[in-house]
Design a protein around this motif. Structure first.
Motif, PDB file in Angstrom:
ATOM      1  N   GLY A   6      51.135  -4.778  40.260  1.00 48.99           N
ATOM      2  CA  GLY A   6      51.895  -5.686  39.341  1.00 48.99           C
ATOM      3  C   GLY A   6      51.674  -5.899  37.691  1.00 48.99           C
ATOM      4  O   GLY A   6      50.947  -4.794  37.307  1.00 48.99           O
ATOM      5  N   TYR A   7      51.479  -7.193  37.291  1.00 46.91           N
ATOM      6  CA  TYR A   7      51.301  -7.263  36.041  1.00 46.91           C
ATOM      7  C   TYR A   7      49.967  -6.836  35.443  1.00 46.91           C
ATOM      8  O   TYR A   7      49.638  -6.181  34.539  1.00 46.91           O
ATOM      9  N   ASP A  35      48.375 -18.354  40.883  1.00 44.16           N
ATOM     10  CA  ASP A  35      48.232 -16.787  41.135  1.00 44.16           C
ATOM     11  C   ASP A  35      48.713 -16.262  39.831  1.00 44.16           C
ATOM     12  O   ASP A  35      48.384 -14.993  39.197  1.00 44.16           O
ATOM     13  N   ARG A  36      49.786 -16.830  39.391  1.00 43.72           N
ATOM     14  CA  ARG A  36      50.434 -16.324  38.027  1.00 43.72           C
ATOM     15  C   ARG A  36      49.634 -16.562  36.762  1.00 43.72           C
ATOM     16  O   ARG A  36      49.223 -15.442  35.949  1.00 43.72           O
ATOM     17  N   ALA A  87      46.660 -14.138  37.160  1.00 43.42           N
ATOM     18  CA  ALA A  87      47.018 -12.664  36.655  1.00 43.42           C
ATOM     19  C   ALA A  87      47.213 -12.607  35.034  1.00 43.42           C
ATOM     20  O   ALA A  87      46.947 -11.393  34.496  1.00 43.42           O
ATOM     21  N   LEU A  91      54.868 -10.418  37.982  1.00 40.35           N
ATOM     22  CA  LEU A  91      54.152 -11.545  38.059  1.00 40.35           C
ATOM     23  C   LEU A  91      54.230 -12.267  39.437  1.00 40.35           C
ATOM     24  O   LEU A  91      55.350 -12.347  39.942  1.00 40.35           O
ATOM     25  N   PRO A  92      52.924 -12.902  40.029  1.00 38.31           N
ATOM     26  CA  PRO A  92      53.045 -13.569  41.168  1.00 38.31           C
ATOM     27  C   PRO A  92      54.276 -14.766  41.162  1.00 38.31           C
ATOM     28  O   PRO A  92      54.193 -15.577  40.020  1.00 38.31           O
ATOM     29  N   GLY A 147      46.724  -7.040  42.119  1.00 40.32           N
ATOM     30  CA  GLY A 147      47.049  -8.283  42.710  1.00 40.32           C
ATOM     31  C   GLY A 147      47.116  -8.266  44.158  1.00 40.32           C
ATOM     32  O   GLY A 147      47.713  -9.127  44.816  1.00 40.32           O
ATOM     33  N   LYS A 204      40.783  -4.010  47.174  1.00 40.24           N
ATOM     34  CA  LYS A 204      42.247  -4.199  46.713  1.00 40.24           C
ATOM     35  C   LYS A 204      42.863  -2.870  46.449  1.00 40.24           C
ATOM     36  O   LYS A 204      42.184  -2.012  45.733  1.00 40.24           O
TER      37      LYS A 204
END
Ligand SMILES: N[C@@H](CCC(=O)N[C@@H](CS)C(=O)NCC(=O)O)C(=O)O
Length: 226
Positions: free
Chosen positions: A149-150, A90-91, A94, A84-85, A144, A140
């Protein structure tokens, strides 16, 4: 020293796979225990009495259920790259998209097994949601950004399960022309070096679902009636 880590899973489960991916990405050694979902073990029933589903993570004598809850736990408890960021905004984003893709997982899966008019409606609904996900990923490498990531972990069903379920059912929902970013992501995920140890064998997955084709059609029928 951290207590031993064990995963009660099933090789054909995209939810159990999420847990393995998180552990692999963090570099945490673990033991995988394969559950027999047609004859559930005491270990599963005692440790996930609410849902009676895999995965269950054991960290020492503590048990945790629900794949995304487990992934967040792994991220918090173990060293290694964060899933997670670190930025709270950002979290939150996500988590939003992980929840989105989590809620899409079962309808996406059922869209391949359903039949007749009900399938057409379901496919349309699922496609609209996939289009929103495609926009998120465009431009991208991972959801993320440059690092897995998550959200990528949550999107497991679009990894090894995607081309397999298309092959077994003959149904394509996520076609290349409409969703090039998601298709590219799927290929990259399946061949990503860091996940080599836990990406299920495609032939074994296909054999498992081919053998149970009629069962999954029945499950989709029942699910649509809910
Ligand atoms: N929301 C759960 C879903 C887990 C799930 O559906 N697991 C399936 C395997 S893919 C299962 O254990 N099914 C057994 C059953 O439904 O009886 C999670 O994310 O952990």
């Amino acid at each position: 020293m951290s207590p031993p880590v064990k995963v009660l899973g099933h090789f054909a489960s995209p939810f159990a796979h999420r847990v393995e991916v998180a552990l692999q990405l963090k570099g945490v050694p673990y033991e995988l225990i394969q559950e027999d979902l047609s004859n559930k073990s005491e270990l599963l029933l005692a440790n996930n009495p609410v849902h009676k589903k895999v995965p269950v993570l054991f960290h020492g004598d503590r048990a945790i259920c629900e794949s995304l809850v487990i992934v967040e736990y792994i991220d918090e408890v173990f060293d290694g790259p964060s899933l997670l960021p670190s930025d709270p905004y950002d979290r939150a984003i996500a988590r939003f998209w992980s929840d989105f893709v989590d809620k899409l997982t079962v309808p996406f899966w059922m869209a391949h097994w359903a039949e007749g008019e009900a399938q057409k409606t379901l496919v349309e609904e699922v496609k609209q949601k996939l289009a929103l996900l495609e926009v998120q990923l465009k431009g991208k490498r991972w959801f993320g950004g440059d690092t897995i990531g998550y959200v990528d972990v949550a999107a497991s069903v679009l990894g090894p399960w995607l081309s397999m379920v298309e092959e077994v059912t003959g149904v394509v929902v996520l076609d290349e022309e409409e969703y090039p970013a998601l298709r590219r992501w799927s290929k990259e995920y399946n061949s990503y070096e860091a996940l080599k140890q836990c990406v299920p064998d495609r032939g074994q997955l296909a054999a498992f679902y081919t053998e149970r084709k009629e069962k999954y059609k029945m499950i989709a029928k029942a699910w649509l009636k809910q």
